[in-house]
Design a protein around this motif. Structure first.
Motif, PDB file in Angstrom:
ATOM      1  N   LYS A 142       4.675   9.738   3.558  1.00  0.00           N
ATOM      2  CA  LYS A 142       4.004  10.900   4.145  1.00  0.00           C
ATOM      3  C   LYS A 142       4.867  12.150   3.998  1.00  0.00           C
ATOM      4  CE  LYS A 142       1.147   8.542   7.590  1.00  0.00           C
ATOM      5  NZ  LYS A 142       0.940   8.275   9.040  1.00  0.00           N
ATOM      6  N   GLY A 143       4.234  13.233   3.578  1.00  0.00           N
ATOM      7  CA  GLY A 143       4.958  14.476   3.376  1.00  0.00           C
ATOM      8  C   GLY A 143       5.628  14.587   2.032  1.00  0.00           C
ATOM      9  N   ARG A 144       5.708  13.481   1.296  1.00  0.00           N
ATOM     10  CA  ARG A 144       6.329  13.506  -0.037  1.00  0.00           C
ATOM     11  C   ARG A 144       5.321  13.202  -1.144  1.00  0.00           C
ATOM     12  NH1 ARG A 144      10.101   9.957  -1.473  1.00  0.00           N
ATOM     13  NH2 ARG A 144       9.333   8.295  -0.104  1.00  0.00           N
ATOM     14  N   PHE A 145       4.368  12.366  -0.865  1.00  0.00           N
ATOM     15  CA  PHE A 145       3.371  11.962  -1.859  1.00  0.00           C
ATOM     16  C   PHE A 145       2.020  12.556  -1.483  1.00  0.00           C
ATOM     17  CE2 PHE A 145       5.376   7.642  -3.303  1.00  0.00           C
ATOM     18  CZ  PHE A 145       6.586   8.287  -3.523  1.00  0.00           C
ATOM     19  N   THR A 146       1.265  12.930  -2.505  1.00  0.00           N
ATOM     20  CA  THR A 146      -0.083  13.437  -2.298  1.00  0.00           C
ATOM     21  C   THR A 146      -1.036  12.762  -3.280  1.00  0.00           C
ATOM     22  OG1 THR A 146       0.778  15.600  -1.618  1.00  0.00           O
ATOM     23  CG2 THR A 146      -1.549  15.479  -2.210  1.00  0.00           C
ATOM     24  N   ILE A 147      -2.057  12.149  -2.747  1.00  0.00           N
ATOM     25  CA  ILE A 147      -3.079  11.540  -3.597  1.00  0.00           C
ATOM     26  C   ILE A 147      -4.251  12.510  -3.727  1.00  0.00           C
ATOM     27  CG2 ILE A 147      -4.208  10.341  -1.671  1.00  0.00           C
ATOM     28  CD1 ILE A 147      -4.754   8.001  -3.601  1.00  0.00           C
ATOM     29  N   SER A 148      -4.803  12.577  -4.905  1.00  0.00           N
ATOM     30  CA  SER A 148      -5.963  13.435  -5.135  1.00  0.00           C
ATOM     31  C   SER A 148      -6.823  12.804  -6.218  1.00  0.00           C
ATOM     32  CB  SER A 148      -5.535  14.849  -5.542  1.00  0.00           C
ATOM     33  OG  SER A 148      -4.807  14.832  -6.755  1.00  0.00           O
TER      34      SER A 148
ATOM     35  N   PHE B  79       0.822  -1.193   0.000  1.00  0.00           N
ATOM     36  CA  PHE B  79       0.000   0.000   0.000  1.00  0.00           C
ATOM     37  C   PHE B  79       0.867   1.258   0.000  1.00  0.00           C
ATOM     38  CE2 PHE B  79      -3.474   2.731   1.074  1.00  0.00           C
ATOM     39  CZ  PHE B  79      -3.006   3.611   2.052  1.00  0.00           C
ATOM     40  N   VAL B  80       0.443   2.258  -0.770  1.00  0.00           N
ATOM     41  CA  VAL B  80       1.128   3.547  -0.778  1.00  0.00           C
ATOM     42  C   VAL B  80       0.205   4.646  -0.241  1.00  0.00           C
ATOM     43  CG1 VAL B  80       2.171   5.333  -2.225  1.00  0.00           C
ATOM     44  CG2 VAL B  80       2.599   2.904  -2.713  1.00  0.00           C
ATOM     45  N   ALA B  81      -0.992   4.748  -0.825  1.00  0.00           N
ATOM     46  CA  ALA B  81      -1.921   5.814  -0.442  1.00  0.00           C
ATOM     47  C   ALA B  81      -3.308   5.458  -0.940  1.00  0.00           C
ATOM     48  CB  ALA B  81      -1.490   7.158  -1.024  1.00  0.00           C
ATOM     49  N   ASP B  82      -4.306   6.011  -0.277  1.00  0.00           N
ATOM     50  CA  ASP B  82      -5.652   5.862  -0.796  1.00  0.00           C
ATOM     51  C   ASP B  82      -6.468   7.110  -0.494  1.00  0.00           C
ATOM     52  OD1 ASP B  82      -7.396   3.665   1.634  1.00  0.00           O
ATOM     53  OD2 ASP B  82      -6.393   5.600   1.870  1.00  0.00           O
ATOM     54  N   ILE B  83      -7.586   7.201  -1.201  1.00  0.00           N
ATOM     55  CA  ILE B  83      -8.489   8.336  -1.025  1.00  0.00           C
ATOM     56  C   ILE B  83      -9.901   7.811  -1.172  1.00  0.00           C
ATOM     57  CG2 ILE B  83      -8.296   8.990  -3.484  1.00  0.00           C
ATOM     58  CD1 ILE B  83      -8.515  11.934  -2.517  1.00  0.00           C
ATOM     59  N   ASP B  84     -10.758   8.153  -0.218  1.00  0.00           N
ATOM     60  CA  ASP B  84     -12.097   7.605  -0.274  1.00  0.00           C
ATOM     61  C   ASP B  84     -13.022   8.525  -1.070  1.00  0.00           C
ATOM     62  OD1 ASP B  84     -13.137   8.413   3.169  1.00  0.00           O
ATOM     63  OD2 ASP B  84     -12.819   9.694   1.418  1.00  0.00           O
ATOM     64  N   ARG B  85     -14.294   8.161  -1.101  1.00  0.00           N
ATOM     65  CA  ARG B  85     -15.248   8.909  -1.921  1.00  0.00           C
ATOM     66  C   ARG B  85     -15.400  10.343  -1.441  1.00  0.00           C
ATOM     67  NH1 ARG B  85     -20.247   4.825  -1.734  1.00  0.00           N
ATOM     68  NH2 ARG B  85     -19.464   4.620   0.402  1.00  0.00           N
ATOM     69  N   ALA B  86     -15.171  10.557  -0.157  1.00  0.00           N
ATOM     70  CA  ALA B  86     -15.301  11.900   0.416  1.00  0.00           C
ATOM     71  C   ALA B  86     -14.032  12.724   0.255  1.00  0.00           C
ATOM     72  CB  ALA B  86     -15.665  11.791   1.890  1.00  0.00           C
ATOM     73  N   GLY B  87     -12.986  12.084  -0.275  1.00  0.00           N
ATOM     74  CA  GLY B  87     -11.738  12.811  -0.454  1.00  0.00           C
ATOM     75  C   GLY B  87     -10.773  12.710   0.708  1.00  0.00           C
ATOM     76  N   ILE B  88     -11.080  11.827   1.648  1.00  0.00           N
ATOM     77  CA  ILE B  88     -10.192  11.638   2.786  1.00  0.00           C
ATOM     78  C   ILE B  88      -9.083  10.682   2.379  1.00  0.00           C
ATOM     79  CG2 ILE B  88     -10.033  10.788   5.141  1.00  0.00           C
ATOM     80  CD1 ILE B  88     -12.991  11.626   5.443  1.00  0.00           C
ATOM     81  N   SER B  89      -7.858  11.064   2.666  1.00  0.00           N
ATOM     82  CA  SER B  89      -6.708  10.297   2.206  1.00  0.00           C
ATOM     83  C   SER B  89      -5.912   9.704   3.364  1.00  0.00           C
ATOM     84  CB  SER B  89      -5.801  11.183   1.356  1.00  0.00           C
ATOM     85  OG  SER B  89      -5.384  12.315   2.083  1.00  0.00           O
ATOM     86  N   ALA B  90      -5.131   8.704   3.028  1.00  0.00           N
ATOM     87  CA  ALA B  90      -4.244   8.067   3.989  1.00  0.00           C
ATOM     88  C   ALA B  90      -2.983   7.638   3.255  1.00  0.00           C
ATOM     89  CB  ALA B  90      -4.920   6.870   4.644  1.00  0.00           C
TER      90      ALA B  90
END
Length: 116
Positions: free
Chosen positions: A63-69, A46-57
């Motif tokens: 963390k701090g280097r990658f951004t999921i959108s 796992f690297v990152a995920d984003i749910d239907r509401a836009g909440i990411s993990a």
């Protein structure tokens, strides 16, 4: 359903890349989206995920280097990666699932190679 990942390539340590994953054949906004990676000789993680509401993990090492959108109008999820390290070298996969962290569909992967 198809998930098409793109944007990988060969970069140097410290560089940035943005991966994209275009979904088709699904109601994109109803799905949680995730990014995973598989380094040579290792399991997919796992690297990152984003749910239907836009909440990411994020996984701790990114963390701090990658951004999921996500852009639901474009049926696309992105992974912006900065300050890349050689240990980020892997094939990156996107995935979609109705229930968070339970993925129904997977993309084909895009290779990211970070040279030192």
């Amino acid at each position: 359903v198809q998930l098409q990942a793109s944007g990988g390539g060969l970069v140097q340590a410290g560089d940035s890349l943005r991966l994209s994953c275009l979904g088709s054949g699904l109601t994109f906004g109803l799905y949680g989206m995730g990014w995973f990676r598989q380094a040579p000789g290792k399991e997919r993680v796992f690297v990152a995920d984003i749910d239907r509401a836009g909440i990411s993990a994020y996984e701790d090492s990114v963390k701090g280097r990658f951004t999921i959108s996500r852009d639901n109008a474009k049926n696309t999820v992105y992974l912006q990666m900065i300050s890349l390290k050689p240990e980020d070298t892997a094939v990156y996969y996107c995935a979609a699932g109705i229930y968070r962290r339970q993925y129904d569909f997977w993309g084909q992967g895009t290779l990211v190679t970070v040279s030192s």
